[in-house]
Scaffold this active site. Structure first.
Site, PDB file in Angstrom:
ATOM      1  N   TRP A   1     -38.496 -15.507  43.872  1.00  0.00           N
ATOM      2  CA  TRP A   1     -39.265 -15.897  45.059  1.00  0.00           C
ATOM      3  C   TRP A   1     -39.607 -14.694  45.907  1.00  0.00           C
ATOM      4  O   TRP A   1     -40.726 -14.585  46.403  1.00  0.00           O
ATOM      5  CB  TRP A   1     -38.532 -16.983  45.848  1.00  0.00           C
TER       6      TRP A   1
ATOM      7  N   ASP B   1     -37.507 -16.595  54.252  1.00  0.00           N
ATOM      8  CA  ASP B   1     -37.802 -17.752  53.415  1.00  0.00           C
ATOM      9  C   ASP B   1     -36.478 -18.491  53.227  1.00  0.00           C
ATOM     10  O   ASP B   1     -35.605 -18.051  52.478  1.00  0.00           O
ATOM     11  CB  ASP B   1     -38.367 -17.276  52.064  1.00  0.00           C
TER      12      ASP B   1
ATOM     13  N   LYS C   1     -36.330 -29.139  49.156  1.00  0.00           N
ATOM     14  CA  LYS C   1     -34.962 -28.806  48.755  1.00  0.00           C
ATOM     15  C   LYS C   1     -33.942 -29.398  49.716  1.00  0.00           C
ATOM     16  O   LYS C   1     -33.120 -30.199  49.306  1.00  0.00           O
ATOM     17  CB  LYS C   1     -34.804 -27.289  48.644  1.00  0.00           C
TER      18      LYS C   1
HETATM   19  C1  LIG Z   1     -38.811 -23.511  45.924  1.00  0.00           C
HETATM   20  C2  LIG Z   1     -38.917 -22.226  46.620  1.00  0.00           C
HETATM   21  C3  LIG Z   1     -40.168 -21.673  46.970  1.00  0.00           C
HETATM   22  C4  LIG Z   1     -41.469 -22.312  46.585  1.00  0.00           C
HETATM   23  O1  LIG Z   1     -41.732 -23.411  47.338  1.00  0.00           O
HETATM   24  P1  LIG Z   1     -43.103 -24.220  47.186  1.00  0.00           P
HETATM   25  O2  LIG Z   1     -42.974 -25.198  48.301  1.00  0.00           O
HETATM   26  O3  LIG Z   1     -43.105 -24.819  45.829  1.00  0.00           O
HETATM   27  O4  LIG Z   1     -44.217 -23.267  47.388  1.00  0.00           O
HETATM   28  C5  LIG Z   1     -40.182 -20.491  47.670  1.00  0.00           C
HETATM   29  N1  LIG Z   1     -39.050 -19.859  48.005  1.00  0.00           N
HETATM   30  C6  LIG Z   1     -37.838 -20.355  47.686  1.00  0.00           C
HETATM   31  C7  LIG Z   1     -36.604 -19.620  48.109  1.00  0.00           C
HETATM   32  C8  LIG Z   1     -37.738 -21.543  46.983  1.00  0.00           C
HETATM   33  O5  LIG Z   1     -36.526 -22.019  46.664  1.00  0.00           O
END
Ligand SMILES: *Cc1c(COP(=O)(O)O)cnc(C)c1O
Length: 360
Positions: A102, A172, A196
């Site tokens: 990511w 993030d 998540k």
């Molecule tokens: C799942 C995830 C993403 C991507 O998320 P989307 O909503 O599918 O764009 C980005 N960063 C992390 C840390 C993730 O776990």
């Protein structure tokens, strides 16, 4: 009664059963309005209350100070990889910690946008199995921001201690927002895809310090944080149902005791599984014991692809599903977000022990 399994998916992921039940109860007639939340106009008073309550719940859970804005947007965390440099990139310089796929994607997107990217630390040479030490001295003082992925969903590392800097820290937090306590004031922007630890896919939450909004003019409308701040996340039709489920999740979390409750529970939950892995003959965790270990995502494996397959098959037959590891790490991965009950973790830990005895 529905026949529910323990779902260890990395995302979209398990949601609290109470929330799903409430959503089901309210499906046909939301609070006497004669329609479902999906059918409500986002301009109605009744919907406005839902989004206001969602924001209030999140503010309470995370103790978000007044000078931070909360946005409910679309495009996932992946669009934030672009929106952050677009909105903060005055000097066109950004510093990153690279801790996995990511972060790598976030870096790639910032570069595509024309940012000069400086990777301050990485654990790439050991397949991202540690969270590298951050030397604040290496972070450029004229960088527009410093970006960190607080929890690495694929590799199972985390870090919630960010350096205090004069430039904004951007995190993030898609896979560990609200899993433990931390101070929002240490960050300029926090973003997290909902699927998540919050709610259904289709919503991304952005928490942004006021002074970082509207720094650059001429940004395309939908990509400008200012548009969404000015319109209270209602410039266009927001993902109304997803925000409603998020609100139910926040209410549920508050009723359980908030983030402090989940932090304690998450530590116990993760310990059950890590202990079973560490004390086994067959299994190994991707990340060594210690502070780097994620409380949310636990990648583990055996030395044999065949045994991994057998494990996954038998686990599934026992109601322990979606344990297959990400293709880049292989093996297994148990994602144990806030909504995973401790009973699910205990059952998985017991299963790991039993499988180890039977197969080693
Ligand atoms: C799942 C995830 C993403 C991507 O998320 P989307 O909503 O599918 O764009 C980005 N960063 C992390 C840390 C993730 O776990």
């Amino acid at each position: 009664m529905a026949n529910r399994v323990y779902n260890f998916s990395a995302g979209p992921a398990v949601l609290p059963e109470k929330v799903l039940q409430q959503a089901a109860d309210e499906m046909l007639d939301y609070q006497g309005c004669g329609m479902s939340v999906m059918e409500l106009s986002h301009r109605s008073t009744i919907y406005q209350k839902i989004i206001d309550d969602a924001e209030a719940g999140l503010r309470k859970l995370m103790d978000i100070p007044e000078n931070y804005k909360v946005l409910f947007l679309q495009g996932g965390a992946s669009l934030q990889f672009l929106m952050v440099p677009m909105n903060l990139g005055i000097n066109k310089k950004a510093d990153f910690v690279n801790t996995g796929e990511w972060s790598t994607k976030a870096i790639k997107e910032a570069k595509k946008f024309g940012m000069d990217v400086n990777v301050v630390a990485t654990s790439e040479d050991t397949t991202f199995n540690t969270f590298p030490e951050i030397d604040a001295g290496k972070i450029r003082k004229d960088a527009d921001y410093f970006h960190i992925t607080s929890n690495n969903t694929i590799y199972g590392t985390k870090c919630m201690n960010v350096p205090k800097l004069d430039i904004p820290v951007v995190a993030d937090m898609s896979s560990n927002i609200m899993s433990e306590k931390f101070d929002v004031r240490d960050y300029g922007i926090i973003y997290a895809g909902a699927q998540k630890n919050i709610g259904p896919a289709g919503v991304v939450i952005v928490i942004i310090r006021e002074d970082l909004v509207g720094k650059i003019s001429g940004i395309p409308t939908m990509l400008d944080y200012k548009t969404h701040v000015d319109k209270g996340s209602m410039f266009n039709t927001p993902p109304t149902y997803g925000i409603y489920i998020a609100k139910l999740v926040f209410d549920h979390m508050l009723s359980m005791g908030g983030v402090a409750y989940y932090e304690e529970l998450n530590k116990k939950k993760a310990a059950l599984i890590y202990d079973a892995i560490d004390n086994s003959k067959l299994f190994k965790a991707h990340v060594k014991p210690g502070k780097d270990r994620s409380l949310m995502n636990i990648p583990f494996f055996t030395d044999s692809d065949e045994i991994n397959k057998k494990f996954l098959k038998e686990a599934e037959a026992n109601g322990l599903v979606t344990l297959k590891g990400h293709r880049s790490v292989g093996g297994m991965r148990a994602s144990v977000y806030n909504a995973m009950p401790i009973e699910g973790c205990q059952k998985l830990a017991d299963f790991i022990k039993k499988f180890d005895q039977e197969n080693s």
